[in-house]
Design an enzyme around this catalytic site. Structure first.
Site, PDB file in Angstrom:
ATOM      1  N   GLY A  12       0.786  -1.233   0.000  1.00 58.86           N
ATOM      2  CA  GLY A  12       0.000   0.000   0.000  1.00 58.86           C
ATOM      3  C   GLY A  12       0.816   1.280   0.000  1.00 58.86           C
ATOM      4  N   SER A  13       2.071   1.220  -0.456  1.00 56.15           N
ATOM      5  CA  SER A  13       2.844   2.470  -0.442  1.00 56.15           C
ATOM      6  C   SER A  13       2.252   3.487  -1.428  1.00 56.15           C
ATOM      7  CB  SER A  13       4.329   2.219  -0.721  1.00 56.15           C
ATOM      8  OG  SER A  13       4.536   1.771  -2.034  1.00 56.15           O
ATOM      9  N   ASN A  14       1.700   3.006  -2.530  1.00 53.48           N
ATOM     10  CA  ASN A  14       1.022   3.946  -3.445  1.00 53.48           C
ATOM     11  C   ASN A  14      -0.230   4.532  -2.813  1.00 53.48           C
ATOM     12  OD1 ASN A  14       2.122   4.276  -6.346  1.00 53.48           O
ATOM     13  ND2 ASN A  14       2.463   2.105  -5.895  1.00 53.48           N
ATOM     14  N   ASN A 100      -5.914   1.835 -13.027  1.00 53.07           N
ATOM     15  CA  ASN A 100      -4.926   0.913 -12.481  1.00 53.07           C
ATOM     16  C   ASN A 100      -3.524   1.438 -12.782  1.00 53.07           C
ATOM     17  OD1 ASN A 100      -3.969  -1.625 -11.370  1.00 53.07           O
ATOM     18  ND2 ASN A 100      -3.459  -2.243 -13.464  1.00 53.07           N
ATOM     19  N   HIS A 102       0.335  -0.083 -13.431  1.00 54.42           N
ATOM     20  CA  HIS A 102       1.093  -1.309 -13.671  1.00 54.42           C
ATOM     21  C   HIS A 102       2.573  -0.947 -13.773  1.00 54.42           C
ATOM     22  CE1 HIS A 102       1.606  -5.473 -14.818  1.00 54.42           C
ATOM     23  NE2 HIS A 102       2.516  -5.039 -15.660  1.00 54.42           N
ATOM     24  N   GLU A 172       6.055   5.889  -9.837  1.00 58.59           N
ATOM     25  CA  GLU A 172       4.658   5.757  -9.407  1.00 58.59           C
ATOM     26  C   GLU A 172       4.298   6.868  -8.421  1.00 58.59           C
ATOM     27  OE1 GLU A 172       3.861   1.046 -10.038  1.00 58.59           O
ATOM     28  OE2 GLU A 172       4.480   1.635  -8.039  1.00 58.59           O
TER      29      GLU A 172
END
Ligand code: GAR
Length: 187
Positions: A12-14, A100, A102, A172
């Site tokens: 869950g770092s994003n 999403n 990726h 990201e």
């Protein structure tokens, strides 16, 4: 108020980076959902003070999770390291409203079973000179749909999969929140 659901299966770092990016901005509220009861993203949600919930794969597949999203007036769904396939009924309710991220330059290194470190291991094994991120809307295939944004990073011959993962994560963190912000602004 726009209600954003973040779905995450792992660290869950994003998810944390996205929530932090929007702190202090008005009109956006988050809820974090995980299909894994022991996912670290839930610890992050607690620490961030963001509401969170868990669900079973069967609840994703039988529509009860979708009913919950609708009942909570969810406007937009962010997949941030979410590893289950999104069912058709959910795609129908959220057309072009599920995004999403990726960790490769799709269409390379996508598809079923290609996630997280497996992607970076394959990139290094193939001797690729660059990798990157793809932010895309979801359709009924894994890692397909319309590409919204891509960014690249060089892969050096000496880079390990861990080093590539680190570089890709940095991309990201840099781009995903602002791409989401832009998409939400058009809702
Ligand atoms: C991210 O690198 C994301 O791109 C990837 O999982 C990682 C989750 O990291 N997603 C996929 O591979 C989806 N096919 P995080 O849990 O620390 O945000």
């Amino acid at each position: 108020m726009k209600n954003i659901a973040i779905l995450a299966s792992g660290s869950g770092s994003n998810a944390e980076n996205i929530v932090n990016y929007f702190k202090g901005k008005e009109g956006i509220s988050f809820k974090i959902y995980s299909n894994k009861k022991d996912a670290f993203v839930l610890e992050r949600a607690k620490r961030l003070g963001v509401p969170f919930d868990t669900f079973l794969k069967s609840e994703l597949e039988n529509g009860s999770f979708l009913s919950k999203l609708v009942a909570e007036k969810t406007d937009f769904v962010v997949l941030a390291g979410f590893l289950l396939k999104i069912p058709d009924d959910m795609l129908a309710v959220f057309p072009d409203k599920i995004v999403n991220i990726h960790p490769s330059l799709l269409p390379k290194y996508g598809g079923r079973g290609m996630y997280g470190m497996k992607v970076h291991e394959a990139v290094v094994a193939a001797g690729e000179k660059e990798s990157g991120i793809t932010i895309h809307t979801i359709d009924d295939h894994y890692d397909e749909g319309s590409v919204v944004f891509q960014a690249t990073v060089p892969v050096l011959p000496t880079d390990s999969p861990d080093e590539v993962a680190h570089k890709v994560h940095e991309l990201e963190y840099k781009y995903f929140p602002s791409v989401i912000e832009d998409m939400i602004s058009k809702l």
